[in-house]
Design an enzyme around this catalytic site. Structure first.
Site, short mmCIF file in Angstrom:
data_model
loop_
_atom_site.label_atom_id
_atom_site.label_comp_id
_atom_site.label_asym_id
_atom_site.label_seq_id
_atom_site.Cartn_x
_atom_site.Cartn_y
_atom_site.Cartn_z
N CYS A 110 -1.57 -14.48 48.11
CA CYS A 110 -0.32 -14.61 47.37
C CYS A 110 0.01 -16.06 47.02
O CYS A 110 0.52 -16.35 45.95
CB CYS A 110 0.84 -14.04 48.18
SG CYS A 110 0.83 -12.25 48.27
N ARG A 123 -2.18 -18.92 47.56
CA ARG A 123 -3.26 -19.87 47.36
C ARG A 123 -4.44 -19.21 46.66
O ARG A 123 -4.66 -18.00 46.77
CB ARG A 123 -3.71 -20.49 48.69
CG ARG A 123 -4.43 -19.54 49.63
CD ARG A 123 -4.89 -20.27 50.88
NE ARG A 123 -3.75 -20.69 51.68
CZ ARG A 123 -3.39 -21.95 51.84
NH1 ARG A 123 -4.06 -22.92 51.27
NH2 ARG A 123 -2.33 -22.25 52.58
N SER A 148 0.26 -23.00 55.90
CA SER A 148 0.99 -21.84 55.40
C SER A 148 2.48 -22.15 55.25
O SER A 148 3.00 -23.05 55.89
CB SER A 148 0.82 -20.65 56.35
OG SER A 148 -0.52 -20.24 56.40
N GLY A 190 -0.01 -15.08 60.81
CA GLY A 190 -1.29 -14.50 61.20
C GLY A 190 -2.11 -13.91 60.08
O GLY A 190 -3.32 -13.76 60.21
N GLY A 247 7.38 -0.57 46.35
CA GLY A 247 6.05 -0.72 46.93
C GLY A 247 6.04 -0.21 48.35
O GLY A 247 7.08 -0.19 49.02
N ALA A 248 4.88 0.21 48.83
CA ALA A 248 4.82 0.79 50.18
C ALA A 248 3.56 0.38 50.91
O ALA A 248 3.00 1.15 51.68
CB ALA A 248 4.91 2.32 50.09
#
Length: 531
Positions: free
Chosen positions: A137, A139, A196, A202, A282-283
């Site tokens: 998402c 990078r 991050s 993680g 979304g799921a």
């Protein structure tokens, strides 16, 4: 196309790499996305990255980027394995949330199932020997190994320009380029979660692991050097999370989204977060994590909009204490119309919600509505904020939310960097050991040449003795080979175990001089010239 590297201040360990492919269909679409320029945000960090600086004029660079690739044949895995011992250098070219606009990031995003295909495309012209892609998402990074840095950088830039459709002049303002030890260190920090948005999260470790696994598949382009580097990075990431407290607490993009909406609820909606009506589009994995963090804050009810029933039903089973209402995609605007906060986490290539769709569905009445987009490519059009009462947020807005988390983890980051440095040094030491392979091979060849010459002399004399059988002659041959191997074991072990680059170079020089390896090369050269 000429490239040079320059130091570029980038943001330290405050970006995430959470996977956003939770919604596996583009069925929920509104209008084709358009991009709007946004100023690149910068913040101070503890680490400097190398920014890409292209020396040619923009016109020349763009022409080179759009030209056809060369006719070089792609090397086989066996050939790449051999090249690993002949000076392959590690490089990384990429962009991330630290210094790249989201409009650029989303044009280069590659789904995981295409990582190997695109890596093969990069290697297809021959300038790049090994390649592996990491696309998340926040990078997009291409790790590659090559013997000619200039040609390899040119090839990767050509790929980026063709893939994105963006001119090189735009790409060079957003990408970073690192090589050698700097590239190794960058990957270690990425795997450790120090690069991050949410420090220590993680998901990035899992994504680096997938990058490694894909690189060593039959159609992967990892080779000996990159596969070893990625494997070391995964081990480093595991060690950081097990030996420090850097991953304790909420460490995902989903938790940051919850914190953001909770923090801004009163300001944007004039409503306590506990009273807000929530919905998510979304799921997938991101939605599951989102509900996990919402449930920890006392969530009792949420609506899930998805194209099919199975995944939302799985979430109902996983969260029995939460009243989950399942709505198919046709009911999207009904859900938006009765919600105060809508999270979006789909992999749709088009905007799910934008200004035009809000107006077309009667959501322009001025009613307060918060839209939190945690997907890349974005699900919410940036023009949504032109509607009165609508306040959209995307992943770039999460930086401020996690700044306090970064401050609390500074001490853990220092400890983590110490561990990561050990792992980076381990790989660099192994990489330097490859430089000894040519000398070891040369030493073995020279020793075997002497052994063969002397054995021939001995065999001629022994074969004249009728008392010697073929089996006994074979025993003599084995004896000669065993003596040579025993004699070479010590010098070769010394070469492999040299602790530093300087000691290894000194050992190589000593052995070359001691066994006159350089003289042998010169003699061979003179022999060829005489012939």
């Amino acid at each position: 196309m000429k490239f040079s590297t320059a130091l570029f201040a980038a943001i330290t360990a405050t970006a995430t790499s959470g996977t956003c492919y939770a919604f596996q269909s583009a069925a929920i679409t509104s209008s084709r996305r358009t991009t709007t320029p946004a100023a690149t945000k910068a913040a101070s960090i503890n680490t400097a990255l190398l920014a890409a600086t292209l020396n040619d004029s923009t016109q020349q660079a763009e022409a080179a980027a759009t030209s056809k690739a060369g006719n070089k044949r792609k090397k086989t895995k066996a050939e790449r394995l051999e090249l690993a011992s002949k000076g392959l250098q590690v490089h990384v070219i990429g962009l991330s949330i630290h210094h790249a606009q989201v409009e650029v990031r989303e044009k280069l995003a590659i789904p995981e199932y295409e990582w190997n295909d695109q890596s093969n495309l990069i290697c297809s012209t021959g300038q790049v020997e090994e390649a592996a892609i990491l696309s998340t998402c926040n990078r997009f990074e291409i790790y590659f190994a090559a013997s000619d840095a200039h040609e390899a950088n040119a090839r990767v830039m050509e790929f980026l320009a063709e893939r994105s459709g963006l001119p090189v002049s735009v790409l060079r303002r957003n990408i970073f380029m690192l090589e050698g030890d700097d590239a190794v260190w960058h990957l270690m920090r990425v795997a450790g979660g120090l690069d991050s948005l949410v420090v220590g999260e993680g998901q990035i470790l899992s994504q680096v692991r997938q990058c490694h696994l894909h690189s060593i598949e039959e159609d992967g382009c990892g080779g000996k050097v990159l596969s070893r580097l990625l494997n070391n990075a995964v081990a480093a990431g595991k060690r950081v999370r097990s030996e420090t407290a850097i991953s304790k607490g909420s460490v995902s993009i989903s938790s940051a989204a919850v914190e953001l909406s909770e923090h801004m609820c009163m300001k944007d909606l004039n409503l306590p977060f506990s009273e807000a009506r929530l919905a998510v589009v979304g799921a997938g994995t991101m939605t599951r994590l989102l509900i996990t963090h919402l449930a920890s804050r006392g969530l009792e009810r949420i609506a899930i909009v998805n194209r099919s029933m199975p995944r939302p039903m799985e979430l109902q089973e996983q969260f029995p204490d939460v009243d989950i209402e399942i709505v198919l995609e046709d009911g999207l605007w009904d859900v938006v119309g009765r919600s105060d906060i809508v999270y979006t986490a789909t992999s749709s290539p088009d905007y799910v919600i934008d200004k035009a769709s809000l107006q077309a569905n009667g959501q322009d009445s001025g009613r307060p509505l918060m839209l939190v987009d945690i997907a890349v490519p974005r699900n919410i059009g940036p023009d949504s904020d032109e509607i009165d009462g609508v306040t959209p947020y995307n992943v770039d807005d999460l930086k401020a939310v996690v700044a306090k988390n970064t401050a609390m983890r500074q001490r853990e980051m220092i400890e983590a960097e110490t561990l990561l440095r050990e792992e980076a040094d381990s790989f660099i030491g192994w990489r330097e050991s490859l430089s000894a392979i040519p000398t070891i091979n040369q030493l073995q060849e020279r020793a075997n040449m002497f052994r063969t010459e002397e054995l021939k002399k001995c065999t001629r004399k022994l074969s004249q003795n009728d008392n010697f059988t073929d089996r006994e002659l074979e025993a003599v041959e084995r004896l000669s080979r065993g003596i040579v191997n025993k004699m070479l074991h010590g010098p070769m072990s010394h070469l492999r175990k040299a602790e530093s680059v300087e000691k290894k170079q000194a050992a190589l020089s000593e052995l070359s001089s001691m066994f006159r390896l350089d003289d042998e090369q010169g003699a061979r050269g003179r022999g060829r010239r005489r012939r």
